[in-house]
Design an enzyme around this catalytic site. Structure first.
Site, PDB file in Angstrom:
ATOM      1  N   HIS A  18       0.825  -1.201   0.000  1.00  0.00           N
ATOM      2  CA  HIS A  18       0.000   0.000   0.000  1.00  0.00           C
ATOM      3  C   HIS A  18       0.863   1.256   0.000  1.00  0.00           C
ATOM      4  CE1 HIS A  18      -2.869   2.874   2.137  1.00  0.00           C
ATOM      5  NE2 HIS A  18      -3.462   2.595   0.994  1.00  0.00           N
ATOM      6  N   GLU A  45       0.182  -0.564  -4.642  1.00  0.00           N
ATOM      7  CA  GLU A  45      -0.847   0.434  -4.876  1.00  0.00           C
ATOM      8  C   GLU A  45      -0.211   1.808  -4.746  1.00  0.00           C
ATOM      9  OE1 GLU A  45      -3.724   3.480  -3.407  1.00  0.00           O
ATOM     10  OE2 GLU A  45      -1.994   2.637  -2.376  1.00  0.00           O
ATOM     11  N   HIS A  60      -1.041  11.112  -2.475  1.00  0.00           N
ATOM     12  CA  HIS A  60      -2.339  10.679  -1.968  1.00  0.00           C
ATOM     13  C   HIS A  60      -3.256  11.862  -1.701  1.00  0.00           C
ATOM     14  CE1 HIS A  60      -5.270   9.639   1.185  1.00  0.00           C
ATOM     15  NE2 HIS A  60      -5.353   8.487   0.542  1.00  0.00           N
ATOM     16  N   GLU A 119      -4.255   4.098  -8.232  1.00  0.00           N
ATOM     17  CA  GLU A 119      -5.483   4.725  -7.748  1.00  0.00           C
ATOM     18  C   GLU A 119      -5.575   6.150  -8.262  1.00  0.00           C
ATOM     19  OE1 GLU A 119      -7.850   6.019  -3.712  1.00  0.00           O
ATOM     20  OE2 GLU A 119      -6.483   4.304  -3.604  1.00  0.00           O
TER      21      GLU A 119
END
Length: 254
Positions: A18, A45, A60, A119
């Site tokens: 992650h 990810e 992010h 993502e």
């Protein structure tokens, strides 16, 4: 050769890092991705956002404040401005000088050695330029075999599927749906990501019957027994070594 998504008795569950090996390295950076690869992750990810001049960078949050020495929204900065930021010192002084990578740099670095789950942080803006640049970047690196666009915004996934119907996509959920299979098919997705509290054995069985792979967060070594019994295909972790230890404990070391 495409990275495998469905685990079997002979192979998997697989490890998803992650934001890279983010427990021990600054998230969404090349050092975190290299450490994930070196420690045995199968995929990582990452999160990507669009700069003011239309480039995809790993970040992010909507702003650079938390994970760099800068301030302000990514969308208001050019790539050159983002590249001036230090993305490592906030985490540990020994990572000082680490830069924010572009998606281009990550795909060029991976070359398929590590699968990349991308993502898309394009919601709620849904700027069409984001999808255009995502598609161009994956095409530029011939990366469709190892890079999967992913996101909570299923309309964006459906748009990518319309334009690139052979690409594999990841649908991310923050709830338990009444019909996971049809939702995934509508978004053109082959991999479905759940929060662990919404990952249910009967749903996993239904998704597998439809050819869909399942990813969820591994919380502990003991939790690995529950996920293995469910048939989950990917254990996602911040700490890649935790996943390695869990698989070893389960007799499924890879």
């Amino acid at each position: 050769m495409p990275i495998p998504l469905l685990a079997s008795a002979e192979k998997g569950p697989f490890i998803s890092a992650h934001r890279g090996f983010s427990a021990a390295y600054p998230e969404n950076t090349l050092p975190a991705l290299q450490a994930a690869l070196d420690t045995g992750a199968h995929v990582a990810e990452i999160d990507v956002r669009l700069t003011a001049d239309g480039k995809l960078v790993l970040m992010h949050d909507a702003t650079v404040d938390r994970t760099t020495d800068g301030k302000g929204p990514v969308s208001a900065m050019t790539l050159a401005e983002v590249k001036k930021l230090d993305a490592g010192r906030w985490f540990d002084r020994k990572f000082s000088g680490t830069k924010v990578p572009t998606l281009d740099e990550v795909l060029a670095w991976s070359k398929g050695r590590l699968g990349i789950l991308i993502e898309m942080k394009n919601y709620p803006e849904r700027d069409p330029a984001f999808i255009d640049e995502m598609i161009r970047t994956i095409r530029r690196h011939d990366a469709a075999s190892f890079a999967l666009p992913a996101g909570f915004d299923h309309a964006s996934l459906a748009e990518i599927h319309r334009r690139e119907p052979d690409w594999r996509l990841e649908m991310i959920l923050h709830c338990r749906l009444a019909d996971h299979v049809h939702a995934a098919k509508a978004a053109g997705s082959i991999l479905v990501s759940h929060e662990p509290e919404y990952c249910v054995k009967e749903d996993v069985k239904e998704m597998h019957a439809a050819g869909l792979a399942v990813l969820t967060t591994l919380l502990s070594i003991e939790h690995g027994h529950e996920l293995l019994d469910m048939g989950v295909d990917f254990f996602e972790v911040n700490d890649v070594q935790l996943a390695r230890d869990a698989l070893r404990h389960l007799g499924r070391a890879t």
